[in-house]
Enzyme design. Structure first.
Site, PDB file in Angstrom:
ATOM      1  N   GLN A 138       0.829  -1.196   0.000  1.00  0.00           N
ATOM      2  CA  GLN A 138       0.000   0.000   0.000  1.00  0.00           C
ATOM      3  C   GLN A 138       0.870   1.254   0.000  1.00  0.00           C
ATOM      4  OE1 GLN A 138      -2.181  -0.121   3.770  1.00  0.00           O
ATOM      5  NE2 GLN A 138      -0.373  -0.913   4.793  1.00  0.00           N
ATOM      6  N   GLU A 192      -1.201   0.675  14.052  1.00  0.00           N
ATOM      7  CA  GLU A 192      -0.715   1.640  15.031  1.00  0.00           C
ATOM      8  C   GLU A 192      -0.314   1.007  16.363  1.00  0.00           C
ATOM      9  OE1 GLU A 192      -4.443   3.471  13.017  1.00  0.00           O
ATOM     10  OE2 GLU A 192      -3.726   1.518  13.677  1.00  0.00           O
ATOM     11  N   ASP A 267      -9.016  -5.421  12.386  1.00  0.00           N
ATOM     12  CA  ASP A 267      -9.057  -3.965  12.208  1.00  0.00           C
ATOM     13  C   ASP A 267      -8.321  -3.607  10.929  1.00  0.00           C
ATOM     14  OD1 ASP A 267      -9.351  -1.258  12.615  1.00  0.00           O
ATOM     15  OD2 ASP A 267      -7.640  -1.096  13.967  1.00  0.00           O
ATOM     16  N   PRO A 276     -12.564  -6.647  -6.517  1.00  0.00           N
ATOM     17  CA  PRO A 276     -12.793  -8.017  -6.037  1.00  0.00           C
ATOM     18  C   PRO A 276     -11.527  -8.759  -5.654  1.00  0.00           C
ATOM     19  CG  PRO A 276     -14.064  -7.569  -8.026  1.00  0.00           C
ATOM     20  CD  PRO A 276     -13.131  -6.417  -7.847  1.00  0.00           C
TER      21      PRO A 276
END
Length: 403
Positions: A138, A192, A267, A276
């Site tokens: 990411q 985090e 989370d 998808p």
């Protein structure tokens, strides 16, 4: 781009010609124009190389005795990609790990455009950029905003200093109130580290924290003023203490571990129905929820971030509500909407108490820590799902004019 490369063969870090070639090739491949490379070799070991670029400069400083290199790449314009240059250089040198930081210099005020729903975006004004990097999974950005130091993943706000405790308490506190004991906790995602801290504060003796993206977790520890500190994360990575951090696929962990937990926390960023093949979608699927259910001790609870309850963007919450009820039964699902309003959470109870809200309210006073944002009235009022979720339907624009 400021980078630290570690786990590099000492011989490579002492070979100035190999370093020169690797640096030049990486810069050119990243779109930079190399004018000159100068090098200085030190005794007994180590070297410094500086590349003069049409776009500015790049440098390497090596410490063979530690297997590390510090790399700076400073560019202007739109054609050279300094992050790509660093990653190509790291690959050429065989680095085992790379840590990246971004410093923005000059230019107009910076903004980030966050997608909210089809046809709607939110624009964030960014102050100081503490960290920007493309990990294998990411795009991670940590920057100052009006909400304090804020974490964005793939341009979506994940948490901010001003509101992160409200979010994480809504995620975790109801779960710990629904179980009779909270000794073993599994956390999937939640880079985090706040949930791990809340679990320990609630009395957990063992927390397994599984996250697929070590670069993101470590960046959060270095730059966010909440969650793990660098020292706390290093201890958790060594499994020194109650929190054990594992880097890997949360689904594989659940499928292959023989461990059972009092609470399992999932989370993650929002589900992506328009993508998808997105990897995180697998951790929202009903079969994964069922596998998590099977990893709970009797009386255990599974909680998952479930999306936004607003009528115009509640598709992911509506889908999550259906799946939770499929896996845990209609009476085994508890809803809580965060006061932060952006998110809501679903709690799956394989053996639900007759009145889950009454149980949570009764147990709140005995919790090992005092929540900042949750009291008995919160548990009474925020546990009612929106009618559009309860009735699983949309509403007409005008009640007397629909077909």
């Amino acid at each position: 781009m400021l980078a630290e490369l570690t786990g590099v063969d000492p011989a490579v870090l002492d070979d100035v010609e190999a370093l020169r070639t690797a640096l030049t090739d990486a810069l050119v491949a990243a779109g930079a124009q190399v004018r000159k490379v100068v090098a200085e070799v030190f005794a007994p070991q180590g070297a410094t190389l500086v590349a003069l670029l049409a776009e500015s400069h790049a440098s390497i400083h090596t410490w063979p005795e530690h297997g590390t290199a510090q790399v700076d790449v400073f560019t202007c314009g739109e054609h050279a990609d300094p992050e790509l240059a660093v990653r190509l250089l790291a690959g050429a040198l065989g680095a085992a790990d790379i840590r990246l930081d971004t410093v923005e210099r000059g230019g107009p005020p910076r903004t980030l455009t966050e997608p909210i729903s089809p046809g709607l975006v939110r624009r964030w004004e960014l102050g100081r950029v503490h960290h920007r990097a493309r990990t294998p999974y990411q795009q991670v950005l940590i920057a100052d905003t009006a909400h304090g130091v804020t974490l964005f993943c793939d341009d979506e706000r994940q948490s901010a200093a001003a509101t992160q405790l409200v979010y994480h308490e809504a995620l975790f506190v109801p779960a710990v109130l629904l179980v009779k004991r909270c000794e073993r906790v599994l956390v999937i995602g939640s880079s985090e580290g706040v949930v791990s801290e809340l679990a320990v504060a609630a009395g957990a003796r063992h927390v397994d924290h599984v996250d697929i993206d070590p670069d993101c977790v470590r960046a959060c520890a270095r730059h966010l003023p909440y969650g793990y500190t660098p020292d706390a994360l290093a201890a958790a990575e060594r499994h020194d203490g109650p929190v054990h951090v594992h880097y890997g696929d949360g689904r594989q962990w659940v499928e292959h571990t023989g461990e059972r937990y009092d609470v399992i926390v999932v989370d993650l960023p929002d589900e992506r129905p328009d993508e998808p093949d997105a990897q995180l979608n697998r951790l929202y699927a009903a079969d994964f929820l069922g596998r998590c259910r099977d990893r709970l001790v009797p009386g255990g609870v599974l909680v998952s971030q479930a999306g936004n309850p607003a009528l115009w963007r509640a598709d992911t919450l509506r889908a999550a509500w259906r799946r939770f009820r499929e896996v845990f039964g209609a009476d085994g699902v508890v809803y809580l909407g965060s006061d932060e309003h952006e998110w809501s959470f679903l709690f799956g109870c394989p053996a639900p108490p007759p009145d889950p809200v009454a149980v949570m309210r009764e147990r709140l006073a005995g919790l090992a820590f005092r929540p900042v944002s949750i009291d008995t009235m919160t548990l009474q009022s925020r546990t009612v799902p929106p009618i559009s979720i309860r009735e699983d339907r949309f509403f007409p624009i005008h009640p007397f004019r629909h077909p």
